[in-house]
Each structure stands twice: as C-alpha cells, then as structure tokens.
Scaffold this motif. Structure first.
Motif, PDB file in Angstrom:
ATOM      1  N   MET A   1     -19.288 -10.010  60.103  1.00  0.00           N
ATOM      2  CA  MET A   1     -18.228 -10.899  60.147  1.00  0.00           C
ATOM      3  C   MET A   1     -17.184 -10.390  58.940  1.00  0.00           C
ATOM      4  N   SER A   2     -16.129 -10.469  59.159  1.00  0.00           N
ATOM      5  CA  SER A   2     -15.266  -9.999  57.862  1.00  0.00           C
ATOM      6  C   SER A   2     -15.116 -11.141  57.149  1.00  0.00           C
ATOM      7  N   THR A   3     -14.872 -10.809  55.699  1.00  0.00           N
ATOM      8  CA  THR A   3     -14.617 -11.681  54.593  1.00  0.00           C
ATOM      9  C   THR A   3     -13.266 -12.498  54.451  1.00  0.00           C
ATOM     10  N   THR A   4     -13.309 -13.432  53.771  1.00  0.00           N
ATOM     11  CA  THR A   4     -11.891 -14.224  53.534  1.00  0.00           C
ATOM     12  C   THR A   4     -11.793 -14.305  52.002  1.00  0.00           C
ATOM     13  N   THR A   5     -10.559 -14.204  51.490  1.00  0.00           N
ATOM     14  CA  THR A   5     -10.714 -14.114  50.219  1.00  0.00           C
ATOM     15  C   THR A   5     -10.417 -15.844  49.825  1.00  0.00           C
ATOM     16  N   PHE A   6     -11.248 -16.330  49.066  1.00  0.00           N
ATOM     17  CA  PHE A   6     -11.322 -17.806  48.724  1.00  0.00           C
ATOM     18  C   PHE A   6     -11.782 -17.944  47.287  1.00  0.00           C
ATOM     19  N   ASP A   7     -10.800 -18.640  46.434  1.00  0.00           N
ATOM     20  CA  ASP A   7     -11.477 -18.617  44.931  1.00  0.00           C
ATOM     21  C   ASP A   7     -11.954 -20.039  44.849  1.00  0.00           C
ATOM     22  N   ARG A   8     -13.374 -20.100  44.827  1.00  0.00           N
ATOM     23  CA  ARG A   8     -14.107 -21.280  44.892  1.00  0.00           C
ATOM     24  C   ARG A   8     -14.082 -22.029  43.487  1.00  0.00           C
ATOM     25  N   LEU A   9     -13.898 -21.095  42.450  1.00  0.00           N
ATOM     26  CA  LEU A   9     -13.843 -21.593  41.091  1.00  0.00           C
ATOM     27  C   LEU A   9     -12.459 -22.511  40.675  1.00  0.00           C
ATOM     28  N   THR A  10     -11.383 -21.834  40.973  1.00  0.00           N
ATOM     29  CA  THR A  10     -10.015 -22.396  41.055  1.00  0.00           C
ATOM     30  C   THR A  10      -9.934 -23.712  41.937  1.00  0.00           C
ATOM     31  N   TYR A  11     -10.830 -23.635  43.220  1.00  0.00           N
ATOM     32  CA  TYR A  11     -10.422 -24.782  43.891  1.00  0.00           C
ATOM     33  C   TYR A  11     -11.327 -25.941  43.532  1.00  0.00           C
ATOM     34  N   LEU A  12     -12.621 -25.583  42.986  1.00  0.00           N
ATOM     35  CA  LEU A  12     -13.443 -26.562  42.322  1.00  0.00           C
ATOM     36  C   LEU A  12     -12.859 -27.226  40.960  1.00  0.00           C
ATOM     37  N   GLU A  13     -12.363 -26.362  40.375  1.00  0.00           N
ATOM     38  CA  GLU A  13     -11.754 -26.918  39.032  1.00  0.00           C
ATOM     39  C   GLU A  13     -10.441 -27.921  39.156  1.00  0.00           C
ATOM     40  N   THR A  14      -9.516 -27.403  40.478  1.00  0.00           N
ATOM     41  CA  THR A  14      -8.584 -28.293  40.910  1.00  0.00           C
ATOM     42  C   THR A  14      -8.993 -29.541  41.285  1.00  0.00           C
ATOM     43  N   LEU A  15     -10.131 -29.804  42.120  1.00  0.00           N
ATOM     44  CA  LEU A  15     -10.737 -30.963  42.603  1.00  0.00           C
ATOM     45  C   LEU A  15     -11.132 -31.819  41.283  1.00  0.00           C
ATOM     46  N   LYS A  16     -11.651 -31.180  40.417  1.00  0.00           N
ATOM     47  CA  LYS A  16     -12.427 -31.780  39.342  1.00  0.00           C
ATOM     48  C   LYS A  16     -11.234 -32.374  38.484  1.00  0.00           C
ATOM     49  N   ALA A  17     -10.155 -31.734  38.152  1.00  0.00           N
ATOM     50  CA  ALA A  17      -9.062 -32.173  37.329  1.00  0.00           C
ATOM     51  C   ALA A  17      -8.448 -33.238  38.004  1.00  0.00           C
ATOM     52  N   SER A  18      -8.321 -33.301  39.375  1.00  0.00           N
ATOM     53  CA  SER A  18      -7.759 -34.288  40.173  1.00  0.00           C
ATOM     54  C   SER A  18      -8.671 -35.674  39.980  1.00  0.00           C
ATOM     55  N   GLY A  19      -9.598 -35.758  39.501  1.00  0.00           N
ATOM     56  CA  GLY A  19     -10.561 -36.825  39.190  1.00  0.00           C
ATOM     57  C   GLY A  19     -11.732 -37.104  40.184  1.00  0.00           C
ATOM     58  N   ILE A  20     -11.844 -36.031  40.943  1.00  0.00           N
ATOM     59  CA  ILE A  20     -13.060 -36.022  41.937  1.00  0.00           C
ATOM     60  C   ILE A  20     -14.364 -35.637  41.044  1.00  0.00           C
ATOM     61  N   PRO A  21     -15.436 -36.311  41.241  1.00  0.00           N
ATOM     62  CA  PRO A  21     -16.642 -35.912  40.637  1.00  0.00           C
ATOM     63  C   PRO A  21     -17.189 -34.752  40.939  1.00  0.00           C
ATOM     64  N   GLU A  22     -17.999 -34.123  40.038  1.00  0.00           N
ATOM     65  CA  GLU A  22     -18.255 -32.627  40.033  1.00  0.00           C
ATOM     66  C   GLU A  22     -19.195 -32.371  41.204  1.00  0.00           C
ATOM     67  N   GLN A  24     -19.284 -34.041  44.113  1.00  0.00           N
ATOM     68  CA  GLN A  24     -18.243 -33.956  45.277  1.00  0.00           C
ATOM     69  C   GLN A  24     -17.460 -32.879  45.425  1.00  0.00           C
ATOM     70  N   ALA A  25     -16.974 -32.659  44.430  1.00  0.00           N
ATOM     71  CA  ALA A  25     -15.980 -31.425  44.252  1.00  0.00           C
ATOM     72  C   ALA A  25     -16.776 -30.244  44.606  1.00  0.00           C
ATOM     73  N   LEU A  26     -17.836 -30.015  44.251  1.00  0.00           N
ATOM     74  CA  LEU A  26     -18.779 -28.819  44.800  1.00  0.00           C
ATOM     75  C   LEU A  26     -19.153 -29.010  46.138  1.00  0.00           C
ATOM     76  N   ALA A  27     -19.411 -30.265  46.664  1.00  0.00           N
ATOM     77  CA  ALA A  27     -19.594 -30.347  48.135  1.00  0.00           C
ATOM     78  C   ALA A  27     -18.367 -29.800  49.049  1.00  0.00           C
TER      79      ALA A  27
END
Length: 81
Positions: A1-22, A24-27
């Motif tokens: 299967m081909s891969t899709t570019t997805f920046d996990r770290l940026t997404y995780l940090e954005t969720l945490k910065a918006s107030g979501i507990p770590e 839940q953000a990781l999940a």
C-alpha cells in the motif's frame, strides 16, 4: 500500500496546544493516521488500478471499429444487388 504524508508530531502538538489532554491527543493522532493510511487514494495507486481499464477500453475501441467496418461492408454488398 502506498504511504500518505502525515505529520504526527505537528498534529499532536496542535491538539495539545488547544487544550486537549495528551493521552486523548495521542489517541486522536493514532486514529487519524490509521484512517488516512487505509482510505486515502494516491495518484500512483489510482494509476495502477486504472491501467487495466485503459487497456480494455483500447481493445473495445478496436473491436467496435472492426465491427462497424464489417457491418458497413455487408450493408453495401447487400445494397448492390
């Protein structure tokens, strides 16, 4: 299967910065990455899937053209007599 570019770290940090507990953000990050990996169509994957259809269409074009020419030839022969 081909891969899709997805920046996990940026997404995780954005969720945490918006107030979501770590935890839940990781999940959310893991779930989104899994969904993207399973359901996103890439250009290469699409071309690989469409290639046999293009080949079949080319064969069908030749078959229709040949049948049309044969039918016209038969009709012309029948009209001559």
């Amino acid at each position: 299967m081909s891969t899709t570019t997805f920046d996990r770290l940026t997404y995780l940090e954005t969720l945490k910065a918006s107030g979501i507990p770590e935890d839940q953000a990781l999940a959310h990050t893991v779930a989104l990455e899994a969904a993207l990996h399973e359901s996103v169509v890439t250009q290469t994957g699409l071309q690989r899937e469409v290639a046999p259809i293009r080949t079949d269409m080319a064969v069908l074009k030749w078959m229709v053209g040949f049948n049309l020419a044969a039918t016209v030839g038969i009709v012309l022969l029948l009209l001559r007599h």
